[in-house]
Design an enzyme around this catalytic site. Structure first.
Site: not given
Ligand code: GAL
Length: 997
Positions: A106, A210-211, A307, A378
């Protein structure tokens, strides 16, 4: 903005776009005037910025780079979460070494834009340098510059200043698009220099939005996407574009928005973070049909997951992982999770696969969205301190395999039609896949039961029993090439093959102690020599069978038979395969065994020059092109000898890393930092808060001025308010309403006397998502009539909400919203003060509006000689802000990569929080009585590992309990001999105006 027909045709005419929406790879290649694919050869060497023209295309099976199929095996990394450009190379080299061929990044708009029209791509924001480093490392790049990114960052990546502008974000509202275009122009100017299509860099995919899950059927949404598409193309981005669909709803699949008359000139991608405790889902091509099936929503583009969960994030208080923090995220999404879920993805036809996150890093300064704390570790494969975890191993094994065996880039389900073999075994889900061109077969065997189960697998005309450990998975292959020979099948997972000198080498892996059988096709009987370890063999019916139990590395040489060239088979258990590194040099590949990490390899004449890391003493063994006779490791020549395995082995092991000693932190100095709370403080230079309207989504209370911090240009960190009034006799209480984000707080004083502190409750899994966090704090007061009074209020406003639903939630107010006195109604004149002008080097997210921040108390070189000496632990009861400063020197050996953190611990009942500044850089926020984070990573570069450092702590204490700091110490998070050269990150001291204040 609409792309003109002329521009469009020009773009469509470039082979670079290579966009074929149907047909096989062979058709695609022929259409582009090239010879059809030769899918059995090894994948080409990793990409570089080679200045040549390349095609980046795709069909329904996979990406086609220069007409060759490629599975994109990518890891998500955020440059903005590692504020030390030298360390970008460290992280990227670690990923390349572990088999990733791509990264996805990103780009956060807020990180680069302190004000409208201002875009900063220098220093820790040097995107150009990042992209160059990725190309030098040999990684493809998936670029994702938003404009909206989410990503658990402030306002989902929108700049603070955007919260105070008109226009509905994430729609075609022209007021918003004006800013978007400015951002895209700035970021695309850099991106366009790094496209793989003209060999300027290695970007092969570019994400729009995004989303973007809302406004999907409305013109405001469709026009917005069309606008982004056209703008990005007009900026010269000619690689395939895509969107990341939240869930598998078919949002923005090809054809759903206009691209100047042409339909569908973009890819469909979707994301997913399935629970590790549930059965891995069949998303992709081969699962349930229709939208929710994933790729079936877009039958002509490759299975693409931009993702897929590689871990998960944790809110303040640690509710997601029961207070155990990211170690628990990593434990619940461990190596076996990766095998189960990611192999399932491959078995479902996903050939563009990005793991979010692969290196999470640090949401330093005011970057984190309020729903997360500073660490963005994470639970990823590479931890926040850049240390490899056991999660890299399956990625390493699978990534190397994808590189060596391109047959995996074009898979159909084998018969039966659903590919499933329900009788495979109790608890076993089996996927049977075939490459229609090479007829190579693959089986993914997944055990969804907790205990080991034996799968019966049809392999090369026979049925083989293969054990699969509980809650684990494995991939088996038959009919693939291993250099000049052909694998009939193996019950061990293939990892790689390469040709080194005269011989081919193939590696098979699995869990230690497993019995394996590997069968090679050979019309006549070859000679078999077991060079190391135990292995049995037999020959019959044109098949050579080799049986080996996985234990260290078992070496078997196969010579003669059909093929003169020898094949060296290496059967490596997991732990040993972790120490096997492939590196492609222009003179051919090398395979290195032994060190903890191989960073680079180059051949100069007869010398192989290697760089990498060791932790323990380690062997160094190298297979490479013929004629190689000398080994150089990290610039030192080693004595070596040739082995019977055809390798060069260093005569003495490489040394491990020496012990790293860290100093104790001492000589603290202290100063109180809330003069604004005093009755007589001079606030005449502060802005008067007298606005009457706002673009915020929070309503302005009737009859009151706007008090929202963003409306006065204060977008990050703490804000002070001072309200002056008189004639308030009869007042009984004051109610202060504020909006602050999770873990925000408010402290108030009347005429210099503390009224108390109000804190937002600790979030749980559910409430953390409620956003905003608004509350009213009521304090009893008794102001004397006929006097002038001043109410001082400090709001620790956390960051802006994200805007996941595209309804402008990033525009929810921050700071005070309304004030009411019960029993009196004096006119209150408010003044407000927040952060000073953004730090020109550290950026706008580094500091807020504390007195000490405005005066440079956090900076190196600030003159604190007049401050009082003190020691830790402390236990002082006081409402307000106290600063502590000290210096320390480090003398880590050059050639040692020490990853160092700052650990804070204290009695968890004590109500205080600490903002941590290292050499002026805001390394995050510690909340002693909330947690769960106690250790803060101090990235080398910001941290001088050979030299002097300044540490400043800004402590906010509630006054309800004694406050620390308690113990504050440096802690070693990992070390290795090797590393990358680290340049100091510029860390300027106070400006002339700040000096002496
Ligand atoms: C996804 C989103 C990311 C991040 C992830 C959770 O849905 O596209 O930017 O927020 O969830 O870590």
């Amino acid at each position: 903005m609409v792309l003109s027909r002329r521009t469009f045709s020009a773009l469509a005419g470039t082979a670079a776009l290579g966009l074929s929406l149907s047909g096989s790879g062979g058709d695609e290649a022929r259409a582009a005037g090239r010879t059809p694919l030769a899918p059995t050869g090894p994948a080409p060497a990793p990409p570089t910025a080679d200045g040549r023209t390349h095609t980046v295309g795709f069909d329904r099976y996979s990406m086609l780079i220069d007409g060759r199929r490629l599975v994109i095996w990518s890891g998500e990394v955020h440059p903005f979460r590692l504020p030390s450009p030298s360390l970008w190379r460290d992280v990227l080299q670690k990923l390349r070494a572990h088999g990733y061929n791509a990264i996805s990044i990103y780009v956060a708009w807020n990180y680069h834009s302190p004000a409208p029209g201002q875009y900063d791509f220098t220093g820790v924001r040097d995107l150009d340098l990042f992209l160059r480093t990725a190309a030098e490392t040999g990684l493809y790049v998936i670029l994702r510059p938003g404009p909206y990114i989410n990503a658990e960052v402030d306002a989902g990546g929108f700049p603070g200043w955007l919260t105070a502008t008109p226009g509905v974000a994430r729609t075609s509202d022209p007021a918003y698009l004006k800013h978007v275009d400015e951002w895209l122009t700035a970021v695309d100017r850099i991106a366009a220099r790094h496209l793989y299509t003209d060999g300027g860099g290695t970007i092969v995919l570019y994400q729009l939005e995004n989303e973007y899950d809302d406004h999907v059927t409305e013109p405001a949404g469709r026009d917005y996407m069309a606008h982004l598409y056209a703008k990005v193309r007009a900026d010269g981005i000619d690689v395939p574009l895509f969107h990341n669909d939240k869930g598998r709803n078919g949002r923005w699949a090809p054809g759903t928005f206009d691209t100047d008359g042409e339909r569908g000139r973009y890819l469909y991608g979707f994301d997913g973070y399935p629970s590790p405790f549930k059965t891995p889902p069949d998303w992709g091509y081969f699962g349930p049909g229709g939208m929710k099936g994933g790729s079936t929503a877009s039958p002509d583009t490759p299975g693409f997951i931009p993702e897929f969960g590689g871990g998960w994030f944790d809110p303040w208080g640690g509710a997601e992982f029961d207070g155990l923090g990211y170690a628990e995220s990593r434990r619940t999404r461990d190596a076996a999770y990766e095998r189960r879920f990611y192999l399932t993805n491959l078995a479902n036809g996903i050939t563009v696969h990005n793991v979010y996150m692969t290196f999470g890093g640090t949401s330093w300064g005011w970057l984190p969205a309020p729903i997360v704390y500073t660490s963005y570790d994470y639970g990823a494969a590479l931890d926040e301190a850049r240390q490899p975890t056991e999660k890299l191993l399956p990625m390493h094994q699978i990534g190397q395999l994808l590189h060596s065996v391109p047959d995996l880039a074009k898979l159909d389900r084998a018969e039966p039609a659903d590919g499933g073999t329900p009788e495979a075994g109790p608890g076993i889900k089996a996927y049977h896949l075939v490459n229609p061109d090479t007829k190579a077969h693959f089986h993914v065997l997944r055990n969804d039961a907790a205990t080991e189960s034996v799968a019966s697998v049809p392999l090369a005309g026979t049925t083989v029993a293969v054990p699969v450990p509980g809650l684990d998975a494995r991939l088996l292959a038959s009919g693939i090439a291993l250099g000049r020979r052909k694998l009939s099948y193996s019950t061990a997972q293939p990892m790689l093959w390469l040709t080194a000198g005269r011989q081919d080498i193939a590696v098979f892996t699995g869990r230690a102690g497993e019995s394996t059988r590997t069968c090679l096709e050979s019309a006549s009987e070859p000679t078999v020599t077991v060079l190391d370890g135990d292995a049995g063999h037999s020959y019959g019916d044109g098949i050579l069978r080799i049986d080996a139990v996985l234990d260290g590395v078992t070496r078997v040489r196969v010579e003669g038979g059909d093929v003169a060239a020898p094949l060296l088979l290496l059967f490596a258990d997991d732990e040993s395969s972790r120490l096997l590194w492939r590196y492609d040099t222009p003179s051919g590949p090398v395979l290195v065994r032994g060190p903890a990490l191989l960073r680079t390899a180059a051949l100069r004449g007869t010398t192989v020059q290697l760089t990498g890391d060791t932790v323990e003493a380690a062997d160094l063994e190298v297979w490479g092109p013929r004629g190689m006779s000398e080994l150089v490791w990290n610039h030192g020549t080693l004595k070596s000898r040739a082995t019977t395995s055809g390798s060069l082995l260093a005569e003495r092991p490489l040394a491990g890393v020496d012990r790293v000693r860290l100093p104790a932190l001492a000589d603290w100095r202290r100063a109180e930092g809330d003069p604004e709370s005093a009755a007589g403080y001079d606030d005449s230079a502060w802005q008067v808060a007298d606005r009457t309207s706002s673009y915020s989504i929070t309503p302005v209370p009737a009859g009151q001025p706007v008090l929202f911090a963003d409306d006065y240009g204060f977008h990050y960190g703490d804000v002070w308010y001072r309200g002056h009034f008189a004639d308030a006799g009869g007042a009984e209480s004051v109610s202060l309403s504020y909006v602050a984000g999770a873990q925000g707080l408010l402290m108030a004083w009347l005429d210099g006397e503390p009224l108390g502190t109000h804190r937002m409750p600790v979030p749980d899994k559910k409430t953390v998502r409620q956003g905003t966090w608004a509350a009213t704090a009521t304090f009893p007061v008794r102001p004397r009539d006929g006097h002038r009074h001043v109410l001082s209020v400090l709001v620790r406003r956390m960051q802006h909400d994200e805007d996941g639903r595209a309804n402008d939630t990033h525009k929810a107010a921050r700071g005070l919203t309304a004030v009411a006195l019960a029993g009196a109604a004096p006119a209150v004149r408010w003044r407000v003060q927040g952060a000073a002008a953004p730090d020109p080097v550290r950026g706008p997210l580094n500091t807020g509006g504390l007195h000490g921040e405005r005066r440079g108390w956090h900076l190196p070189g600030f003159e604190d000689g007049g401050w009082k000496a003190c020691g830790f632990p402390r236990a002082e009861r006081r409402q307000g802000v106290t600063w502590y400063r000290t210096g320390f020197r480090l003398a880590v050996d050059t050639g040692v990569d020490a990853s160092i953190g700052l650990a804070l611990t204290d009695d968890p009942a004590r109500a205080y929080r600490v903002q941590i500044f290292l050499n002026g850089w805001n390394m995050g926020q510690y909340i002693n009585d909330v947690g769960p984070q106690h250790t803060f990573v101090l990235p080398n570069g910001v941290l001088r590992t050979r030299g002097r450092n300044t540490l400043a702590l800004a402590v906010l204490s509630d006054g309800t309990t004694p406050a620390g700091p308690g113990r504050v110490e440096l802690t070693l998070l990992g070390s290795a001999a090797g590393g990358v050269p680290v340049a100091p990150v510029d860390s300027p001291g106070p400006t002339t105006a700040q000096h002496g204040s």
